[in-house]
Design a protein around this motif. Structure first.
Motif, mmCIF file in Angstrom:
data_model
loop_
_atom_site.group_PDB
_atom_site.id
_atom_site.type_symbol
_atom_site.label_atom_id
_atom_site.label_comp_id
_atom_site.label_asym_id
_atom_site.label_seq_id
_atom_site.Cartn_x
_atom_site.Cartn_y
_atom_site.Cartn_z
ATOM 1 N N VAL A 136 0.855 -1.187 0.000
ATOM 2 C CA VAL A 136 0.000 0.000 0.000
ATOM 3 C C VAL A 136 0.887 1.232 0.000
ATOM 4 C CG1 VAL A 136 -1.696 1.318 1.341
ATOM 5 C CG2 VAL A 136 -1.872 -1.185 1.223
ATOM 6 N N MET A 137 0.531 2.219 -0.807
ATOM 7 C CA MET A 137 1.211 3.513 -0.775
ATOM 8 C C MET A 137 0.174 4.561 -0.371
ATOM 9 S SD MET A 137 4.343 2.822 -1.566
ATOM 10 C CE MET A 137 4.989 4.496 -1.650
ATOM 11 N N GLN A 138 0.562 5.465 0.521
ATOM 12 C CA GLN A 138 -0.369 6.473 1.004
ATOM 13 C C GLN A 138 0.336 7.813 1.179
ATOM 14 O OE1 GLN A 138 -3.258 4.988 4.122
ATOM 15 N NE2 GLN A 138 -1.588 3.514 4.406
ATOM 16 N N ALA A 139 -0.255 8.857 0.628
ATOM 17 C CA ALA A 139 0.289 10.196 0.832
ATOM 18 C C ALA A 139 -0.029 10.701 2.230
ATOM 19 C CB ALA A 139 -0.274 11.161 -0.215
ATOM 20 N N GLY A 140 -1.045 10.145 2.846
ATOM 21 C CA GLY A 140 -1.395 10.540 4.210
ATOM 22 C C GLY A 140 -2.420 11.649 4.280
ATOM 23 N N ARG A 141 -2.673 12.284 3.145
ATOM 24 C CA ARG A 141 -3.670 13.352 3.080
ATOM 25 C C ARG A 141 -4.342 13.271 1.718
ATOM 26 N NH1 ARG A 141 0.381 15.200 6.139
ATOM 27 N NH2 ARG A 141 -0.146 16.278 8.065
ATOM 28 N N PRO A 142 -5.597 13.719 1.603
ATOM 29 C CA PRO A 142 -6.321 13.556 0.330
ATOM 30 C C PRO A 142 -6.050 14.652 -0.695
ATOM 31 C CG PRO A 142 -7.774 14.517 1.969
ATOM 32 C CD PRO A 142 -6.465 14.217 2.676
ATOM 33 N N HIS A 143 -5.299 15.683 -0.330
ATOM 34 C CA HIS A 143 -5.162 16.844 -1.200
ATOM 35 C C HIS A 143 -4.305 16.556 -2.430
ATOM 36 C CE1 HIS A 143 -5.451 18.187 3.082
ATOM 37 N NE2 HIS A 143 -6.542 18.715 2.555
ATOM 38 N N ALA A 144 -4.632 17.244 -3.527
ATOM 39 C CA ALA A 144 -3.812 17.168 -4.739
ATOM 40 C C ALA A 144 -2.427 17.730 -4.445
ATOM 41 C CB ALA A 144 -4.473 17.963 -5.860
ATOM 42 N N ARG A 145 -1.412 17.085 -5.019
ATOM 43 C CA ARG A 145 -0.027 17.543 -4.835
ATOM 44 C C ARG A 145 0.579 17.876 -6.192
ATOM 45 N NH1 ARG A 145 1.810 16.044 0.284
ATOM 46 N NH2 ARG A 145 -0.032 15.763 1.554
ATOM 47 N N TYR A 146 1.458 18.864 -6.200
ATOM 48 C CA TYR A 146 2.253 19.187 -7.379
ATOM 49 C C TYR A 146 3.503 19.899 -6.874
ATOM 50 C CZ TYR A 146 0.405 23.908 -6.821
ATOM 51 O OH TYR A 146 0.067 25.130 -6.313
ATOM 52 N N SER A 147 4.456 20.104 -7.734
ATOM 53 C CA SER A 147 5.684 20.776 -7.333
ATOM 54 C C SER A 147 6.015 21.886 -8.302
ATOM 55 C CB SER A 147 6.866 19.785 -7.312
ATOM 56 O OG SER A 147 6.680 18.823 -6.306
ATOM 57 N N VAL A 148 6.647 22.899 -7.801
ATOM 58 C CA VAL A 148 7.221 23.971 -8.617
ATOM 59 C C VAL A 148 8.718 23.957 -8.364
ATOM 60 C CG1 VAL A 148 7.288 26.453 -9.066
ATOM 61 C CG2 VAL A 148 5.094 25.341 -8.432
ATOM 62 N N VAL A 149 9.494 23.745 -9.393
ATOM 63 C CA VAL A 149 10.952 23.708 -9.261
ATOM 64 C C VAL A 149 11.505 24.919 -9.979
ATOM 65 C CG1 VAL A 149 13.040 22.389 -9.809
ATOM 66 C CG2 VAL A 149 10.911 21.183 -9.241
ATOM 67 N N TRP A 150 12.330 25.683 -9.294
ATOM 68 C CA TRP A 150 12.937 26.834 -9.954
ATOM 69 C C TRP A 150 14.400 26.939 -9.594
ATOM 70 C CZ3 TRP A 150 10.192 27.256 -5.479
ATOM 71 C CH2 TRP A 150 10.752 27.988 -4.451
ATOM 72 N N ARG A 151 15.114 27.641 -10.450
ATOM 73 C CA ARG A 151 16.540 27.845 -10.231
ATOM 74 C C ARG A 151 16.742 28.949 -9.215
ATOM 75 N NH1 ARG A 151 16.308 26.507 -15.433
ATOM 76 N NH2 ARG A 151 17.917 25.188 -16.287
ATOM 77 N N GLY A 152 17.620 28.663 -8.247
ATOM 78 C CA GLY A 152 18.007 29.723 -7.346
ATOM 79 C C GLY A 152 19.003 30.626 -8.049
ATOM 80 N N GLY A 153 19.288 31.714 -7.477
ATOM 81 C CA GLY A 153 20.259 32.592 -8.091
ATOM 82 C C GLY A 153 20.459 33.802 -7.236
ATOM 83 N N ALA A 154 21.383 34.599 -7.643
ATOM 84 C CA ALA A 154 21.644 35.827 -6.903
ATOM 85 C C ALA A 154 20.420 36.742 -6.975
ATOM 86 C CB ALA A 154 22.870 36.539 -7.479
ATOM 87 N N GLY A 155 20.128 37.378 -5.880
ATOM 88 C CA GLY A 155 19.055 38.349 -5.882
ATOM 89 C C GLY A 155 17.708 37.800 -5.543
#
Ligand SMILES: [Mn+2]
Length: 155
Positions: A136-155
């Protein structure tokens, strides 16, 4: 399809294309798809890249039905070890890898700076599977999940 968004084929997509026996899920999905949709799914790869330095896959780089960040055995589901992840991904050119399939959101930094992101699941927060053995796999919560990946940088 219309927006030509970078996409990979998941295990359920493969099952649709290969004509796997019906399950309630596959039956429902097949009813929503046109022949054009199925042809599009058939043309998807198991891995893809965006911005040259981000690699993505559905499960692992080799399989669409294996979890990258978890190991499954008769003893249960455990996080894959850092050593195993490093060994599996050591030769990759891309410093960022996106994966899925286990439907659980996670961010893992490996020694050397490689980042692995599993954005989680929009619509399947828990499930049972028989591959490679019942679990069994469980996220533990029913909410939709997604990710935003961005590059760090100066400033
Ligand atoms: Mn999957």
């Amino acid at each position: 399809m219309d927006r030509d968004i970078a996409t990979v084929r998941g295990n359920e997509d493969r099952m649709i294309v290969e004509g796997a026996p019906d399950s309630p899920t596959l039956r429902y999905v097949r009813e929503q798809l046109t022949a054009e949709h199925v042809r599009w799914l058939a043309g998807l790869g198991i891995t893809g890249t965006v911005f040259e330095d981000i690699l993505f896959c559905h499960g692992t780089l080799e399989r669409d039905d294996e979890y990258l960040l978890h190991e499954v055995s008769e003893a249960g589901v455990v996080p894959r070890s850092t050593d195993d992840l490093v060994a599996r991904l050591d030769l990759l050119a891309q410093p960022v890898l996106l994966c899925g399939h286990d439907q659980t959101a996670a961010t893992v930094w490996l020694p050397g700076g490689r980042l692995i992101v599993n954005p989680g699941s929009v619509g399947l927060p828990a499930f049972e599977d028989d591959v490679p053995c019942p679990h069994v796999m469980q996220a533990g919560r029913p909410h939709a999940r997604y990710s935003v990946v961005w590059r760090g940088g100066a400033g």
